[in-house]
Scaffold this motif. Sequence first.
Motif, mmCIF file in Angstrom:
data_model
loop_
_atom_site.group_PDB
_atom_site.id
_atom_site.type_symbol
_atom_site.label_atom_id
_atom_site.label_comp_id
_atom_site.label_asym_id
_atom_site.label_seq_id
_atom_site.Cartn_x
_atom_site.Cartn_y
_atom_site.Cartn_z
ATOM 1 N N VAL A 1 0.857 -1.559 0.516
ATOM 2 C CA VAL A 1 0.163 0.231 0.434
ATOM 3 C C VAL A 1 0.873 1.133 -0.503
ATOM 4 O O VAL A 1 1.901 1.132 0.767
ATOM 5 C CB VAL A 1 -1.026 0.174 1.279
ATOM 6 N N ILE A 2 0.297 2.286 -0.660
ATOM 7 C CA ILE A 2 1.176 3.654 -0.382
ATOM 8 C C ILE A 2 -0.122 4.548 0.067
ATOM 9 O O ILE A 2 -1.336 4.030 -0.388
ATOM 10 C CB ILE A 2 1.890 3.751 -2.465
ATOM 11 N N CYS A 3 0.935 5.478 0.577
ATOM 12 C CA CYS A 3 -0.933 6.674 0.825
ATOM 13 C C CYS A 3 -0.046 7.490 -0.013
ATOM 14 O O CYS A 3 0.054 7.782 -1.363
ATOM 15 C CB CYS A 3 0.015 6.803 2.020
ATOM 16 N N LYS A 4 -1.182 8.440 -0.509
ATOM 17 C CA LYS A 4 -1.130 9.896 -1.482
ATOM 18 C C LYS A 4 -0.515 11.025 -0.310
ATOM 19 O O LYS A 4 -0.035 10.843 0.547
ATOM 20 C CB LYS A 4 -2.834 10.438 -1.394
ATOM 21 N N GLU A 5 0.273 12.100 -1.296
ATOM 22 C CA GLU A 5 1.473 12.718 0.069
ATOM 23 C C GLU A 5 1.581 14.261 -0.468
ATOM 24 O O GLU A 5 1.207 14.883 -2.063
ATOM 25 C CB GLU A 5 2.694 12.132 -0.671
ATOM 26 N N ASN A 6 1.077 15.323 0.399
ATOM 27 C CA ASN A 6 1.260 16.891 0.523
ATOM 28 C C ASN A 6 3.324 16.601 -0.623
ATOM 29 O O ASN A 6 3.782 16.349 0.358
ATOM 30 C CB ASN A 6 0.714 17.123 1.550
ATOM 31 N N ARG A 7 3.010 17.454 -1.235
ATOM 32 C CA ARG A 7 3.665 18.081 -2.013
ATOM 33 C C ARG A 7 4.522 19.172 -1.389
ATOM 34 O O ARG A 7 3.755 20.409 -1.660
ATOM 35 C CB ARG A 7 4.727 17.853 -3.229
ATOM 36 N N ILE A 8 5.715 19.807 -0.976
ATOM 37 C CA ILE A 8 5.930 21.183 -0.078
ATOM 38 C C ILE A 8 7.232 21.742 -1.038
ATOM 39 O O ILE A 8 8.668 20.414 -1.228
ATOM 40 C CB ILE A 8 6.046 21.488 0.845
ATOM 41 N N GLY B 1 4.467 3.692 -7.408
ATOM 42 C CA GLY B 1 5.923 2.870 -6.084
ATOM 43 C C GLY B 1 6.993 3.909 -5.984
ATOM 44 O O GLY B 1 7.744 3.519 -5.459
ATOM 45 N N ALA B 2 7.213 4.200 -7.065
ATOM 46 C CA ALA B 2 8.589 5.306 -7.545
ATOM 47 C C ALA B 2 8.509 5.904 -6.257
ATOM 48 O O ALA B 2 8.439 7.101 -6.579
ATOM 49 C CB ALA B 2 8.480 5.367 -8.524
ATOM 50 N N ALA C 1 5.879 -3.046 -5.908
ATOM 51 C CA ALA C 1 4.721 -2.529 -6.453
ATOM 52 C C ALA C 1 4.225 -3.117 -6.915
ATOM 53 O O ALA C 1 3.289 -3.399 -7.068
ATOM 54 C CB ALA C 1 4.672 -0.692 -6.577
ATOM 55 N N MET C 2 5.385 -3.573 -8.154
ATOM 56 C CA MET C 2 4.742 -3.885 -9.450
ATOM 57 C C MET C 2 4.290 -6.020 -9.444
ATOM 58 O O MET C 2 3.685 -5.693 -9.751
ATOM 59 C CB MET C 2 5.831 -3.696 -10.104
ATOM 60 N N VAL C 3 5.180 -6.488 -8.413
ATOM 61 C CA VAL C 3 4.851 -7.595 -7.968
ATOM 62 C C VAL C 3 3.714 -7.864 -7.573
ATOM 63 O O VAL C 3 2.494 -8.274 -7.881
ATOM 64 C CB VAL C 3 6.245 -8.089 -7.021
ATOM 65 N N ALA C 4 3.281 -6.641 -6.420
ATOM 66 C CA ALA C 4 2.214 -6.479 -5.441
ATOM 67 C C ALA C 4 0.622 -6.457 -6.714
ATOM 68 O O ALA C 4 -0.757 -7.091 -6.188
ATOM 69 C CB ALA C 4 1.912 -5.003 -4.725
ATOM 70 N N SER C 5 1.134 -5.632 -8.162
ATOM 71 C CA SER C 5 0.185 -5.170 -8.713
ATOM 72 C C SER C 5 -0.167 -6.405 -9.637
ATOM 73 O O SER C 5 -1.641 -6.883 -9.878
ATOM 74 C CB SER C 5 -0.406 -3.582 -9.919
ATOM 75 N N THR C 6 0.712 -7.466 -9.906
ATOM 76 C CA THR C 6 0.255 -8.516 -10.467
ATOM 77 C C THR C 6 -0.359 -9.342 -9.864
ATOM 78 O O THR C 6 -1.309 -10.013 -10.443
ATOM 79 C CB THR C 6 1.838 -8.824 -11.042
ATOM 80 N N LEU C 7 -0.018 -9.883 -8.395
ATOM 81 C CA LEU C 7 -0.959 -10.333 -7.587
ATOM 82 C C LEU C 7 -2.279 -9.900 -7.385
ATOM 83 O O LEU C 7 -3.054 -10.379 -6.288
ATOM 84 C CB LEU C 7 0.351 -10.624 -6.433
ATOM 85 N N ASP C 8 -2.355 -8.319 -7.691
ATOM 86 C CA ASP C 8 -3.475 -8.327 -7.429
ATOM 87 C C ASP C 8 -4.045 -7.978 -5.988
ATOM 88 O O ASP C 8 -5.117 -7.688 -5.039
ATOM 89 C CB ASP C 8 -5.189 -8.831 -7.774
ATOM 90 N N GLY C 9 -2.515 -7.273 -5.075
ATOM 91 C CA GLY C 9 -2.806 -6.904 -4.197
ATOM 92 C C GLY C 9 -2.585 -5.589 -3.718
ATOM 93 O O GLY C 9 -2.059 -5.313 -2.896
#
Length: 195
Positions: free
Chosen positions: A17-24, A55-56, A86-94
């Motif tokens: 899982v990733i979260c969103k971020e504010n950019r400063i 994921g980057a 991130a790509m492994v997790a997305s490949t595994l639908d997670g």
Amino acid sequence: IKKMSDCFTENNEVLAVICKENRIDEYGQFLNKENTGTDKLTKINLDYEIRNCLGAGHVLAVRKNVINEYGHLIKKEHLTFDVPLAMVASTLDGFYQLDSYLVNRRIHKNNTSGIKDNKLYLVKNKTRYIDGRKYRLKYFKFINDYMSFHLSDKDKRELKKALKILESSIYALEHQKITPIVREIISRNKFINKK
């Protein structure tokens, strides 16, 4: 950290899982409107991750079993961990994104993040841009080599297309050829004299 780790306990399908971020900026001023989010979880499929590489460089939480199973392969290929996991997790639908702005990410003037709108970036930083594309190509090849048996036919086609686009754009940039993208823009521009 708690909000992101709760995603694993509340949903067994979440592998990363990733979260969103504010950019400063470098002075602490918000580059985007300060947000809080909704705490909604959105699944990120491989096709979307291929196009956007979410994921980057983001804050990424990953289940231990995913790291245990795929971490040694990522090390073997000398890759950073964020994008391949991130790509492994997305490949595994997670792979999911938590709609919560949990991080303030500082963007400096010389940082490549957020620079996409600068048309001169490619010209001024050609080598860095090419190196970035080559690294992304390695990520895609990693998924193609180690995860292809998990991919749907649609994902295999999209990955093959992404590999081809990256390879041709790297070649075009290295050999200073007009890329297909530039040719396409010119061909569609009604103000350019076709002759």
